[in-house]
Design a protein around this motif. Structure first.
Motif, mmCIF file in Angstrom:
data_model
loop_
_atom_site.group_PDB
_atom_site.id
_atom_site.type_symbol
_atom_site.label_atom_id
_atom_site.label_comp_id
_atom_site.label_asym_id
_atom_site.label_seq_id
_atom_site.Cartn_x
_atom_site.Cartn_y
_atom_site.Cartn_z
ATOM 1 N N TRP A 66 0.828 -1.198 0.000
ATOM 2 C CA TRP A 66 0.000 0.000 0.000
ATOM 3 C C TRP A 66 0.868 1.256 0.000
ATOM 4 C CZ3 TRP A 66 0.478 3.325 4.217
ATOM 5 C CH2 TRP A 66 1.131 2.791 5.351
ATOM 6 N N ASP A 67 0.250 2.363 -0.400
ATOM 7 C CA ASP A 67 0.875 3.670 -0.249
ATOM 8 C C ASP A 67 -0.215 4.674 0.081
ATOM 9 O OD1 ASP A 67 0.761 5.551 -3.128
ATOM 10 O OD2 ASP A 67 0.004 3.503 -3.132
ATOM 11 N N TRP A 68 0.194 5.865 0.483
ATOM 12 C CA TRP A 68 -0.756 6.876 0.952
ATOM 13 C C TRP A 68 -0.592 8.163 0.154
ATOM 14 C CZ3 TRP A 68 -4.091 5.690 5.051
ATOM 15 C CH2 TRP A 68 -4.967 6.724 5.426
ATOM 16 N N ARG A 69 -1.724 8.708 -0.313
ATOM 17 C CA ARG A 69 -1.727 10.000 -0.995
ATOM 18 C C ARG A 69 -2.534 10.984 -0.131
ATOM 19 N NH1 ARG A 69 -0.695 8.484 -6.487
ATOM 20 N NH2 ARG A 69 0.680 6.654 -6.262
ATOM 21 N N PHE A 70 -1.845 11.935 0.454
ATOM 22 C CA PHE A 70 -2.466 12.954 1.309
ATOM 23 C C PHE A 70 -2.516 14.237 0.504
ATOM 24 C CE2 PHE A 70 -2.533 16.138 4.699
ATOM 25 C CZ PHE A 70 -3.431 15.579 5.606
ATOM 26 N N LEU A 71 -3.717 14.624 0.045
ATOM 27 C CA LEU A 71 -3.846 15.695 -0.924
ATOM 28 C C LEU A 71 -4.847 16.750 -0.468
ATOM 29 C CD1 LEU A 71 -4.170 13.373 -4.036
ATOM 30 C CD2 LEU A 71 -2.101 14.552 -3.287
ATOM 31 N N TYR A 72 -4.745 17.934 -1.043
ATOM 32 C CA TYR A 72 -5.704 18.998 -0.782
ATOM 33 C C TYR A 72 -6.623 19.143 -1.995
ATOM 34 C CZ TYR A 72 -2.689 20.170 3.124
ATOM 35 O OH TYR A 72 -1.962 20.106 4.274
ATOM 36 N N GLY A 73 -7.886 19.458 -1.724
ATOM 37 C CA GLY A 73 -8.852 19.619 -2.794
ATOM 38 C C GLY A 73 -10.063 18.744 -2.591
ATOM 39 N N MET A 74 -10.994 18.811 -3.512
ATOM 40 C CA MET A 74 -12.222 18.021 -3.421
ATOM 41 C C MET A 74 -11.929 16.552 -3.747
ATOM 42 S SD MET A 74 -15.006 20.617 -5.133
ATOM 43 C CE MET A 74 -16.357 19.506 -4.735
#
Length: 272
Positions: free
Chosen positions: A82-90
């Motif tokens: 697994w990996d994690w994408r921590f993003l801003y936005g809708m």
């Protein structure tokens, strides 16, 4: 399914879809990408200087970071990649941006903050705009057995054919595949652009045997009839095409997609 895109948020159905993603990844050797999007674009009437948003931002970010830490701690003990994408936005925008290199997007049945009955606008947008199928997991799902029987809801439409094609990797692993259509008593002419036999022939070319069944319409809603047919056959997944009519028509007049997404009784794999 080797690349799973999982929508991460605080909604009540998240633990269910996380478990489904883990079960699917273990069974197929897939990689899970956990996508968590934080949206600060909060509309506050009368907040001309953004003071309410400024005050809320630290709280929103702290809550998101706590959720991430909690889930990452669990994933660290799981035997999946697994990996994690921590993003801003809708969320919808970020999921659409990352979907082209996924095999499936896993989401919950309701919009965040609206965990009651009613179809999800996020699901609708994903199904219509994403190039890959969308797996909707209800909050009461306990897990996902890839060898369980699967029911394909077949109405002969291009959307049903798209869903069938997208589901081939899962259908190949299923212990039994049912291709089920609903018989309408009022039918006076052929309804199918693609008869069920053609769907069965397509699957056979992939080495997948299926049983073609026509279920009487009866007095119940089509969605209820399909769920009943799937449950009677012990299915763990339903595959169906979505929004055969325009989405506006579905909203104004109702429709099978809208009904089934309002109260899903099992995981549903959708494609348009």
């Amino acid at each position: 399914m080797k690349s799973i895109l999982l929508h991460v948020d605080h909604d009540a159905a998240f633990n269910a879809r996380l478990q489904v993603a883990l079960d699917m990844a273990r069974a197929t050797g897939a990689h899970i990408t956990c996508l968590q999007a934080i949206n600060y674009e909060i509309f506050a009437p009368g907040d001309f200087y953004g003071s309410a948003i400024a005050a809320a931002m630290p709280v929103i970010k702290e809550s998101a970071e706590q959720l991430r830490a909690q889930i990452e701690a669990r994933l660290a003990g799981e035997d999946v990649a697994w990996d994690w994408r921590f993003l801003y936005g809708m969320s919808i925008n970020r999921l659409l941006e990352h979907s082209p290199l996924a095999d499936v997007v896993i989401v919950g049945p309701a919009d965040i903050g609206f965990d009651g009955h009613g179809p999800s606008s996020l699901v609708g947008d994903l199904v219509l705009r994403s190039p890959v199928p969308v797996l909707v997991v209800p909050g009461d799902a306990k897990g996902f057995d890839v060898t369980a029987p699967v029911m394909v809801a077949w109405n002969g439409s291009a959307e049903a054919a798209h869903a069938l094609r997208a589901a081939v990797p899962l259908l190949a692993a299923a212990g039994k595949v049912w291709l089920v259509s609903i018989a309408e008593a009022s039918d006076k002419k052929p309804r199918f652009d693609f008869p069920a036999l053609e769907g069965a022939q397509y699957l056979s070319r992939h080495g997948i045997a299926c049983e073609v069944v026509e279920v009487p319409r009866g007095e119940a809603k089509i969605g209820d009839t399909l769920f009943s047919a799937a449950q009677m056959r012990g299915c763990g997944l339903m595959v169906m095409g979505a929004y055969g009519h325009s989405r506006l028509a579905e909203m104004l007049l109702g429709g099978v997609t809208r009904q089934m997404l309002s109260e899903p009784q099992m995981p549903i794999l959708l494609a348009h």
